[in-house]
Design an enzyme around this catalytic site. Structure first.
Site, PDB file in Angstrom:
ATOM      1  N   LYS A  47      39.272 -38.949 -23.620  1.00  0.00           N
ATOM      2  CA  LYS A  47      38.433 -39.980 -23.867  1.00  0.00           C
ATOM      3  C   LYS A  47      36.954 -39.572 -24.274  1.00  0.00           C
ATOM      4  O   LYS A  47      36.096 -40.312 -24.925  1.00  0.00           O
ATOM      5  CB  LYS A  47      38.306 -40.780 -22.533  1.00  0.00           C
ATOM      6  CG  LYS A  47      39.529 -41.568 -22.206  1.00  0.00           C
ATOM      7  CD  LYS A  47      39.197 -42.299 -21.097  1.00  0.00           C
ATOM      8  CE  LYS A  47      40.489 -42.813 -20.264  1.00  0.00           C
ATOM      9  NZ  LYS A  47      40.201 -43.306 -19.011  1.00  0.00           N
ATOM     10  N   GLU A 103      36.100 -32.559 -30.560  1.00  0.00           N
ATOM     11  CA  GLU A 103      36.082 -32.266 -29.129  1.00  0.00           C
ATOM     12  C   GLU A 103      34.482 -32.735 -28.535  1.00  0.00           C
ATOM     13  O   GLU A 103      33.685 -32.648 -29.187  1.00  0.00           O
ATOM     14  CB  GLU A 103      36.274 -31.155 -28.595  1.00  0.00           C
ATOM     15  CG  GLU A 103      37.635 -30.872 -28.203  1.00  0.00           C
ATOM     16  CD  GLU A 103      38.112 -31.416 -26.640  1.00  0.00           C
ATOM     17  OE1 GLU A 103      37.356 -32.102 -26.509  1.00  0.00           O
ATOM     18  OE2 GLU A 103      39.167 -30.892 -26.465  1.00  0.00           O
ATOM     19  N   ASP A 104      34.470 -33.357 -27.289  1.00  0.00           N
ATOM     20  CA  ASP A 104      33.153 -33.435 -26.543  1.00  0.00           C
ATOM     21  C   ASP A 104      32.589 -32.266 -26.086  1.00  0.00           C
ATOM     22  O   ASP A 104      31.565 -31.899 -26.411  1.00  0.00           O
ATOM     23  CB  ASP A 104      33.310 -34.513 -25.839  1.00  0.00           C
ATOM     24  CG  ASP A 104      34.278 -34.395 -24.503  1.00  0.00           C
ATOM     25  OD1 ASP A 104      35.258 -33.255 -24.945  1.00  0.00           O
ATOM     26  OD2 ASP A 104      34.283 -34.992 -23.590  1.00  0.00           O
ATOM     27  N   ASP A 107      34.928 -26.371 -22.145  1.00  0.00           N
ATOM     28  CA  ASP A 107      34.426 -25.772 -20.787  1.00  0.00           C
ATOM     29  C   ASP A 107      35.054 -24.502 -20.881  1.00  0.00           C
ATOM     30  O   ASP A 107      34.346 -23.634 -21.243  1.00  0.00           O
ATOM     31  CB  ASP A 107      35.222 -26.450 -19.744  1.00  0.00           C
ATOM     32  CG  ASP A 107      34.336 -27.744 -19.272  1.00  0.00           C
ATOM     33  OD1 ASP A 107      33.139 -27.588 -19.235  1.00  0.00           O
ATOM     34  OD2 ASP A 107      34.853 -28.797 -19.128  1.00  0.00           O
ATOM     35  N   LYS A 135      30.396 -24.498 -23.778  1.00  0.00           N
ATOM     36  CA  LYS A 135      29.853 -23.992 -22.531  1.00  0.00           C
ATOM     37  C   LYS A 135      29.951 -22.504 -22.716  1.00  0.00           C
ATOM     38  O   LYS A 135      30.949 -21.934 -23.339  1.00  0.00           O
ATOM     39  CB  LYS A 135      30.528 -24.327 -21.313  1.00  0.00           C
ATOM     40  CG  LYS A 135      29.989 -25.836 -21.049  1.00  0.00           C
ATOM     41  CD  LYS A 135      30.344 -26.261 -19.801  1.00  0.00           C
ATOM     42  CE  LYS A 135      30.121 -27.612 -19.128  1.00  0.00           C
ATOM     43  NZ  LYS A 135      30.540 -28.035 -17.871  1.00  0.00           N
ATOM     44  N   PHE A 156      27.993 -28.537 -14.838  1.00  0.00           N
ATOM     45  CA  PHE A 156      28.876 -29.774 -14.976  1.00  0.00           C
ATOM     46  C   PHE A 156      27.704 -30.736 -15.722  1.00  0.00           C
ATOM     47  O   PHE A 156      26.718 -31.258 -15.274  1.00  0.00           O
ATOM     48  CB  PHE A 156      29.304 -30.306 -13.791  1.00  0.00           C
ATOM     49  CG  PHE A 156      30.357 -31.413 -13.992  1.00  0.00           C
ATOM     50  CD1 PHE A 156      31.701 -31.146 -14.354  1.00  0.00           C
ATOM     51  CD2 PHE A 156      29.916 -32.619 -13.880  1.00  0.00           C
ATOM     52  CE1 PHE A 156      32.415 -32.171 -14.526  1.00  0.00           C
ATOM     53  CE2 PHE A 156      30.795 -34.006 -14.003  1.00  0.00           C
ATOM     54  CZ  PHE A 156      32.072 -33.450 -14.373  1.00  0.00           C
ATOM     55  N   ASP A 163      31.980 -37.248 -18.907  1.00  0.00           N
ATOM     56  CA  ASP A 163      32.259 -38.109 -17.744  1.00  0.00           C
ATOM     57  C   ASP A 163      32.047 -37.471 -16.221  1.00  0.00           C
ATOM     58  O   ASP A 163      32.471 -36.166 -16.238  1.00  0.00           O
ATOM     59  CB  ASP A 163      33.298 -39.114 -17.575  1.00  0.00           C
ATOM     60  CG  ASP A 163      34.597 -38.370 -17.387  1.00  0.00           C
ATOM     61  OD1 ASP A 163      35.097 -38.822 -16.196  1.00  0.00           O
ATOM     62  OD2 ASP A 163      35.153 -37.453 -18.172  1.00  0.00           O
ATOM     63  N   ARG A 169      29.934 -41.861 -19.249  1.00  0.00           N
ATOM     64  CA  ARG A 169      30.250 -41.422 -20.664  1.00  0.00           C
ATOM     65  C   ARG A 169      29.237 -42.334 -21.514  1.00  0.00           C
ATOM     66  O   ARG A 169      28.931 -41.860 -22.879  1.00  0.00           O
ATOM     67  CB  ARG A 169      31.754 -42.060 -20.851  1.00  0.00           C
ATOM     68  CG  ARG A 169      32.686 -41.208 -20.331  1.00  0.00           C
ATOM     69  CD  ARG A 169      33.916 -41.776 -21.041  1.00  0.00           C
ATOM     70  NE  ARG A 169      35.129 -41.318 -20.109  1.00  0.00           N
ATOM     71  CZ  ARG A 169      35.650 -40.201 -20.307  1.00  0.00           C
ATOM     72  NH1 ARG A 169      35.237 -39.382 -21.212  1.00  0.00           N
ATOM     73  NH2 ARG A 169      36.780 -39.793 -19.546  1.00  0.00           N
TER      74      ARG A 169
END
Length: 183
Positions: A47, A103-104, A107, A135, A156, A163, A169
């Site tokens: 999402k 992509e958001d 990680d 990241k 984080f 989110d 979000r």
């Protein structure tokens, strides 16, 4: 929802709304130049990529199609479980297509690495990646990310599609939550 709505829940703002808008315009210009004269299929990863995908697509001066996938390796926690699941697959056949995964956040890079391999196995002309955030930990994974909005530390983060337990979000910026929010 904005900075004033966060109260004591926010630790810090890492990337402002204006910085996001500026960087998206720069990324769109690069993508337009790289795909000039070629078809382009944006594949958003749900999402989190909803905000990035919508804003990036509006910045492009290049006609493109869009499709969505939902993959997960998280759950409700703050770290990857390491097991990738396809929750929703593409509707469009990507064989022979130029695919740009949107992509958001990257990680660890493990989920995205798996997704790139999965899509490449479907016979596209090309598969590239555009991520709003990468990241530091992801730099250790052998994964070619062609377009990166921001390199951020291994904290984080929430906002702009990112989110914590499905909340935050809709923040127009990227920030870190105060530790009391998730400890």
């Amino acid at each position: 929802m904005d900075l004033n709505d966060m109260g004591q829940d926010l630790k810090s703002v890492l990337v402002t709304e204006e910085e996001i808008k500026t960087r998206l315009a720069e990324l769109a210009a690069e993508i337009d130049a790289d795909y000039a004269g070629r078809d382009l299929l944006l594949v958003g990863v749900l999402k989190g990529a909803v905000m990035v995908m919508a804003d990036l697509a509006r910045e492009l001066h290049h006609s493109c199609e869009m499709d969505w996938m939902a993959v997960s390796s998280y759950g409700a926690g703050t770290t990857s479980s390491g097991v990738v699941r396809i929750l929703m697959d593409l509707d469009i056949d990507i064989s022979g297509r130029n695919v740009l995964i949107v992509e958001d956040v990257i990680d660890s890079g493990l989920t995205l690495s798996w997704l790139v391999g999965n899509l490449r196995s479907r016979g596209p002309a090309s598969v590239e990646v555009c991520a709003m955030v990468r990241k530091e930990l992801a730099l250790d994974v052998e994964l070619d990310v062609r377009y990166v909005g921001f390199d951020l530390p291994n904290e984080f983060i929430v906002g702009y599609g990112l989110d914590y337990a499905e909340k935050y979000r809709n923040l127009p910026f990227i920030g870190t939550l105060a530790p009391h929010m998730y400890s």
